[in-house]
Motif scaffolding. Structure first.
Motif, mmCIF file in Angstrom:
data_model
loop_
_atom_site.group_PDB
_atom_site.id
_atom_site.type_symbol
_atom_site.label_atom_id
_atom_site.label_comp_id
_atom_site.label_asym_id
_atom_site.label_seq_id
_atom_site.Cartn_x
_atom_site.Cartn_y
_atom_site.Cartn_z
ATOM 1 N N PRO A 1 0.794 -1.237 0.000
ATOM 2 C CA PRO A 1 0.000 0.000 0.000
ATOM 3 C C PRO A 1 0.825 1.285 0.000
ATOM 4 C CG PRO A 1 -1.035 -1.597 1.420
ATOM 5 C CD PRO A 1 0.282 -2.192 1.007
ATOM 6 N N ARG A 2 1.950 1.308 0.684
ATOM 7 C CA ARG A 2 2.778 2.512 0.680
ATOM 8 C C ARG A 2 3.338 2.770 -0.717
ATOM 9 N NH1 ARG A 2 3.692 7.620 1.801
ATOM 10 N NH2 ARG A 2 5.903 8.158 1.715
ATOM 11 N N GLU A 3 3.781 1.728 -1.391
ATOM 12 C CA GLU A 3 4.291 1.878 -2.754
ATOM 13 C C GLU A 3 3.187 2.339 -3.694
ATOM 14 O OE1 GLU A 3 7.875 -1.460 -2.646
ATOM 15 O OE2 GLU A 3 5.814 -2.077 -3.070
ATOM 16 N N GLN A 4 1.986 1.845 -3.497
ATOM 17 C CA GLN A 4 0.854 2.295 -4.308
ATOM 18 C C GLN A 4 0.618 3.791 -4.104
ATOM 19 O OE1 GLN A 4 -2.570 -0.322 -3.520
ATOM 20 N NE2 GLN A 4 -1.128 -1.989 -3.190
ATOM 21 N N VAL B 1 8.087 -0.621 9.238
ATOM 22 C CA VAL B 1 7.210 0.506 8.935
ATOM 23 C C VAL B 1 7.000 0.503 7.430
ATOM 24 C CG1 VAL B 1 6.874 2.998 9.019
ATOM 25 C CG2 VAL B 1 8.081 1.837 10.885
ATOM 26 N N ASN B 2 5.747 0.400 7.038
ATOM 27 C CA ASN B 2 5.415 0.316 5.610
ATOM 28 C C ASN B 2 6.220 -0.779 4.911
ATOM 29 O OD1 ASN B 2 3.615 2.473 5.909
ATOM 30 N ND2 ASN B 2 5.252 3.969 5.581
ATOM 31 N N GLY C 1 -0.656 7.673 8.274
ATOM 32 C CA GLY C 1 -0.877 6.602 7.313
ATOM 33 C C GLY C 1 0.108 5.455 7.409
ATOM 34 N N ASP C 2 1.122 5.568 8.272
ATOM 35 C CA ASP C 2 2.129 4.501 8.389
ATOM 36 C C ASP C 2 1.501 3.217 8.933
ATOM 37 O OD1 ASP C 2 4.188 5.992 7.415
ATOM 38 O OD2 ASP C 2 5.119 6.410 9.353
ATOM 39 N N THR C 3 1.876 2.103 8.314
ATOM 40 C CA THR C 3 1.519 0.786 8.822
ATOM 41 C C THR C 3 2.736 0.226 9.546
ATOM 42 O OG1 THR C 3 -0.070 0.362 7.048
ATOM 43 C CG2 THR C 3 0.829 -1.557 8.181
#
Length: 257
Positions: A39-42, A209-210, A224-226
């Protein structure tokens, strides 16, 4: 202003890759299909490509519920459909009356095949059923080579994407105040750990993280960090709501159920 100023230093290589994909579409007037992106790359793809007229983007991971997705960058005049993402879905048949298999078992066995994680999409477990998505170009190789998962002998059955099983993505969300946005502080808050324990986990390389391992306890978390911690699950920093009069940060965080 440099585009890199909007991102973290460790994301620079991926940003360069996205810029290369964009240039390819612009120069070749042809679509570019990527591997599976987290998701972060998206999010980075969306930010870099933006709302430009020359290059469009879309994502698909095999179903409406997937987290990891392939990106398709294409010229403005092109049309696309699900088949353009070249994704295969496999269901794992195994003796479920005698053995329990989990996400980590499947991922470990897939990685032992010598393929990159980016070639695989989500691994979905609902009850005793296990499915995973992979890039079409490696599908036959995986089907032939993957004969065991953990201690279980398995057989892969290719399924149409319409037969994908869906897992519910449930979060326990709360609003809290923290002294800082440091990773050790946020980890301690989300997973209800002591600051010392969170620092130990980070220093041991057990925190991502992400989807990137971070061993710096003072790493600053962003909206928004996972955040995943091995052995404790996954959390997320949903929003940063500002500072209080006592200079504490008011944030909204969640932990996956």
């Amino acid at each position: 202003m440099s585009i890199y100023q909007h991102f973290r230093p460790e994301e620079r290589d991926f940003i360069n890759q996205v810029l290369n994909w964009k240039a390819y579409v612009e120069q070749a007037y042809a679509p570019k299909l990527t591997d599976f992106l987290n998701p972060r790359e998206q999010q980075i793809v969306k930010m870099i490509i933006g709302q430009q007229l020359e290059v469009k983007w879309s994502f698909f991971g095999g179903s409406a519920y997937t987290e990891r997705k392939r990106a398709l960058l294409y010229p403005e005049y092109s049309q696309n459909e699900d088949g353009d993402y070249k994704i295969k879905l496999y269901e794992i048949e195994y003796p479920n009356k005698f053995i329990n298999l989990a996400h980590r078992d499947v991922l470990g066995s897939l990685m032992s095949l010598g393929l990159r994680r980016e070639k695989f999409g989500d691994i979905v477990s609902v009850g005793e059923r296990l499915q995973f998505y992979c890039a079409e170009e490696i599908g036959d190789y995986v089907r032939i080579q993957l004969q065991t998962v953990g201690r279980a002998a398995v057989q892969l059955i290719e399924q149409p994407l319409s037969e994908s099983i869906a897992h519910e993505d449930l979060w326990h969300e709360k609003s809290v105040s923290v002294s800082s946005l440091r990773l050790d502080t946020v980890v301690a808050t989300i997973f209800q750990l002591s600051r010392q324990k969170s620092q130990s986990l980070i220093n041991s390389g057990l925190v991502k993280v992400n989807w990137t391992s971070i061993e710096n306890t003072s790493f600053e978390c962003g909206e928004g960090d996972t955040i995943s911690v091995r052995g404790f699950g996954r959390g997320k920093l949903f929003s940063i709501e500002g500072q209080t009069k006592k200079e504490k940060w008011r944030i909204s965080v969640g932990r996956q159920k």
